[in-house]
Design an enzyme around this catalytic site. Structure first.
Site, short mmCIF file in Angstrom:
data_model
loop_
_atom_site.label_atom_id
_atom_site.label_comp_id
_atom_site.label_asym_id
_atom_site.label_seq_id
_atom_site.Cartn_x
_atom_site.Cartn_y
_atom_site.Cartn_z
N PRO A 128 0.80 -1.49 -0.11
CA PRO A 128 -0.03 -0.01 0.08
C PRO A 128 0.64 1.27 -0.13
CG PRO A 128 -0.97 -1.68 1.39
CD PRO A 128 0.25 -2.22 0.86
N SER A 132 6.46 2.10 -6.79
CA SER A 132 7.61 2.49 -7.53
C SER A 132 9.03 2.20 -6.66
CB SER A 132 7.71 3.75 -8.09
OG SER A 132 6.68 3.97 -9.12
N ARG A 269 -17.13 2.07 -43.24
CA ARG A 269 -18.02 3.42 -42.88
C ARG A 269 -17.65 4.18 -44.01
NH1 ARG A 269 -21.88 5.81 -39.44
NH2 ARG A 269 -21.46 7.83 -39.38
N GLY A 340 -15.43 7.23 -34.15
CA GLY A 340 -16.37 8.48 -33.85
C GLY A 340 -17.10 7.82 -32.84
N GLY A 341 -18.44 8.36 -32.56
CA GLY A 341 -19.34 8.12 -31.50
C GLY A 341 -19.53 6.65 -31.35
N GLU A 364 4.10 -3.45 -13.37
CA GLU A 364 5.26 -4.00 -13.59
C GLU A 364 6.29 -2.87 -13.81
OE1 GLU A 364 5.99 -7.89 -15.23
OE2 GLU A 364 3.91 -8.42 -14.81
N THR A 366 5.73 1.65 -13.62
CA THR A 366 5.22 2.84 -14.42
C THR A 366 6.18 3.36 -15.66
OG1 THR A 366 6.58 4.42 -12.89
CG2 THR A 366 4.09 3.72 -12.36
N SER A 367 5.66 3.98 -16.54
CA SER A 367 6.50 4.44 -17.73
C SER A 367 7.88 5.39 -16.93
CB SER A 367 5.82 5.34 -18.57
OG SER A 367 4.71 4.62 -19.27
N1 CAA Z 1 18.55 -7.36 -12.07
C1 CAA Z 1 19.34 -7.86 -10.93
N2 CAA Z 1 19.66 -6.89 -10.03
C2 CAA Z 1 19.36 -5.70 -10.51
C3 CAA Z 1 18.44 -5.35 -11.21
C4 CAA Z 1 18.24 -6.00 -12.25
N3 CAA Z 1 17.47 -5.83 -13.45
N4 CAA Z 1 18.10 -4.02 -11.08
C5 CAA Z 1 18.91 -3.66 -9.92
N5 CAA Z 1 19.39 -4.72 -9.46
C6 CAA Z 1 20.40 -4.58 -8.18
C7 CAA Z 1 21.15 -3.38 -8.12
O1 CAA Z 1 22.44 -4.13 -8.64
C8 CAA Z 1 21.64 -3.21 -6.53
O2 CAA Z 1 22.37 -4.29 -6.10
P1 CAA Z 1 23.60 -3.77 -4.86
O3 CAA Z 1 22.61 -3.49 -3.87
O4 CAA Z 1 24.38 -4.89 -4.69
O5 CAA Z 1 24.28 -2.70 -5.37
C9 CAA Z 1 20.13 -3.39 -6.26
O6 CAA Z 1 19.41 -4.15 -6.96
C10 CAA Z 1 19.41 -2.27 -6.10
O7 CAA Z 1 19.38 -1.61 -7.14
P2 CAA Z 1 18.88 0.08 -7.44
O8 CAA Z 1 19.91 0.82 -6.36
O9 CAA Z 1 19.00 0.50 -8.67
O10 CAA Z 1 17.45 -0.05 -6.90
P3 CAA Z 1 16.68 1.28 -6.28
O11 CAA Z 1 16.20 1.21 -4.97
O12 CAA Z 1 16.90 2.54 -6.94
O13 CAA Z 1 15.09 0.96 -7.42
C11 CAA Z 1 13.86 0.54 -9.50
C12 CAA Z 1 15.52 0.69 -8.79
C13 CAA Z 1 14.26 0.27 -10.85
C14 CAA Z 1 13.24 2.29 -9.21
C15 CAA Z 1 13.03 -0.50 -8.63
O14 CAA Z 1 12.60 -0.21 -7.40
C16 CAA Z 1 11.81 -0.75 -9.64
O15 CAA Z 1 11.83 -1.39 -10.60
N6 CAA Z 1 10.66 -0.14 -8.99
C17 CAA Z 1 9.37 -0.49 -9.83
C18 CAA Z 1 8.76 -1.71 -8.98
C19 CAA Z 1 7.79 -2.49 -10.12
O16 CAA Z 1 7.95 -2.62 -11.36
N7 CAA Z 1 6.73 -2.92 -9.31
C20 CAA Z 1 5.77 -3.80 -10.19
C21 CAA Z 1 5.04 -4.78 -9.13
S1 CAA Z 1 4.61 -6.41 -9.93
C22 CAA Z 1 3.31 -5.98 -10.69
O17 CAA Z 1 2.89 -4.99 -11.25
C23 CAA Z 1 2.55 -7.22 -11.16
C24 CAA Z 1 1.05 -7.09 -11.69
O18 CAA Z 1 0.27 -6.35 -11.46
C25 CAA Z 1 1.02 -7.50 -13.03
#
Ligand code: CAA
Length: 381
Positions: A128, A132, A269, A340-341, A364, A366-367
């Site tokens: 909750p 991101s 159309r 259209g409509g 999964e 956001t943009s």
């Molecule tokens: N593969 C492996 N390791 C990775 C990685 C990857 N792609 N990306 C980052 N890491 C590792 C980094 O190397 C780092 O490792 P160390 O601590 O050893 O250095 C660690 O992970 C942390 O990385 P960051 O410092 O880059 O992490 P961050 O806190 O800055 O976050 C972020 C990065 C990209 C913003 C991440 O938080 C993110 O992807 N957020 C979005 C979350 C998301 O996509 N949620 C979706 C939920 S699932 C869903 O939506 C399902 C559904 O309903 C269909």
């Protein structure tokens, strides 16, 4: 990149196309209207191998690859985006990490029935108060003397959550120098203390149910830890690298359906004495839609093909998901304009594509998160 399909990929594409046309598309409007969970379609996807496309057959999957998965996802999502995301979550967010990070017990007892479609999986990262910023979670896991864990917390917007037999849950399990360390757990729905809330009411993908899940002193045996203790965030991120290919393919399917309906409508159309397809205003819209669709497909197939080659594809998956999801919204928007409509009513179904497309820019990652991932990869030393 070789764009030709192998015999196996072509066969899977044909199977998906037939299934989508005969069994999924005829039900899509009803599923959207009623929000009914399509249990019969989920069962059929299991029989056809669509719930574990890229998992080897030794673990219950179809033994194919990520490119095949993209091809099937596009077809099924073009027919029904809800059915598409149910498939995507099971493949990308559940089976894939179990195959990549799971121990033999998880592979045999959890992955194998789930890839076959006998059981269903879901993925619990979002909470909750953290979407991101996924690391900042409130769910915690505490190690017990016998090596088992006690998990407490909640996860929300969990697609497949109300029906899933298993969930992958990420929890903070320690802190090192103020930095949280996460661990991933696989929890069966039968675990005491694991409960699910009511279905979320959403703008689109009505038949793909999501909910909040709650964990109250849930005991997790040590063999249900996914990957290494403390390495859960990497499991989550690597999983999403694959998951974003799935959502890009879902967006592609939605966009294609909106585009195809627009071409058909524009030919039939008439206005000002001729089919609207003969007006340049409509032609320009169709040209942009077709171009964006092709670009989205190429980006998605590139990311899938890199995944199949075992190459790091974080940036390419993010590019594919960013572009395909935003293109799907633009394409569905134009589809309504062309109709259209009638486009604003439910008669042609394009308003469903418009509503369904919108979520692909959010879940999964956001943009905005995709742009962060792309920039981080562009700018790294
Ligand atoms: N593969 C492996 N390791 C990775 C990685 C990857 N792609 N990306 C980052 N890491 C590792 C980094 O190397 C780092 O490792 P160390 O601590 O050893 O250095 C660690 O992970 C942390 O990385 P960051 O410092 O880059 O992490 P961050 O806190 O800055 O976050 C972020 C990065 C990209 C913003 C991440 O938080 C993110 O992807 N957020 C979005 C979350 C998301 O996509 N949620 C979706 C939920 S699932 C869903 O939506 C399902 C559904 O309903 C269909």
């Amino acid at each position: 990149m070789d764009l030709s399909l192998t015999e196996e990929q072509s066969l899977l594409l044909q199977t998906a196309r037939d299934f989508a046309a005969r069994e999924v598309a005829p039900k899509a409007a009803e599923l959207d209207k009623t929000g009914r969970w399509p249990s019969e379609l989920v069962a059929r996807m299991g029989e056809l191998g669509f719930l574990g496309v890229a998992i080897p057959d030794t673990y219950g999957g179809a033994g194919l690859d990520a490119v095949s998965y993209v091809l099937a996802m596009e077809e099924i999502s073009a027919a029904c985006a809800s059915t598409g995301v149910i498939m995507s979550v099971n493949n990308s967010l559940f089976c894939d990490p179990l195959y990549k990070f799971g121990n033999e017990h998880l592979k045999k007892d959890v992955l194998t029935p789930t890839a076959r479609g006998e059981t269903l999986g879901c993925f619990g990262l979002t909470e909750p108060m953290s979407g991101s910023d996924a690391q900042t979670m409130a769910t915690v896991g505490e190690k017990q003397g016998d090596g088992s864990w006690i998990v407490n917390g909640s996860k929300n917007f969990i697609t497949n959550g109300p029906h899933a037999d298993f969930i992958i849950v990420f929890a903070i399990t320690s802190r090192e120098g103020g930095k949280a360390k996460h661990t991933a757990f696989v929890i069966p729905k039968t675990a005491p203390g694991y409960t699910v809330g009511k279905h979320d009411e959403k703008l689109g993908i009505h038949a793909a149910h999501s909910c909040t899940t709650f964990f109250e002193n849930v005991r997790v045996p040590k063999e249900m830890v996914l990957g290494d203790e403390g390495a859960g965030f990497k499991v989550a991120m690597a999983t999403l690298d694959g998951g974003r290919i799935g959502i890009a393919s879902q967006a592609l399917g939605i966009a294609r359906a909106a585009y195809e309906k627009s071409v058909a409508y524009a030919k039939e159309r008439k206005s000002f004495g001729k089919p609207i397809a003969e007006h340049q205003a409509i032609q320009f819209m169709l040209s942009d839609m077709a171009t964006e669709l092709d670009a989205a497909r190429l980006l998605t197939l590139r990311a899938a093909s890199m995944k199949d080659k075992g190459q790091r594809h974080s940036m390419e998956s993010a590019e594919a998901k960013l572009y395909a999801s935003e293109a799907a919204t633009r394409i569905a928007h134009k589809a309504i304009q062309i109709h259209g409509g009638y486009g604003y009513t439910t008669e042609y179904g394009v308003e469903r594509h418009y509503r369904d497309a919108r979520i692909t820019e959010i879940y999964e990652g956001t943009s905005e998160i995709q742009r962060i991932v792309i920039a981080a990869n562009l700018l790294k030393a």
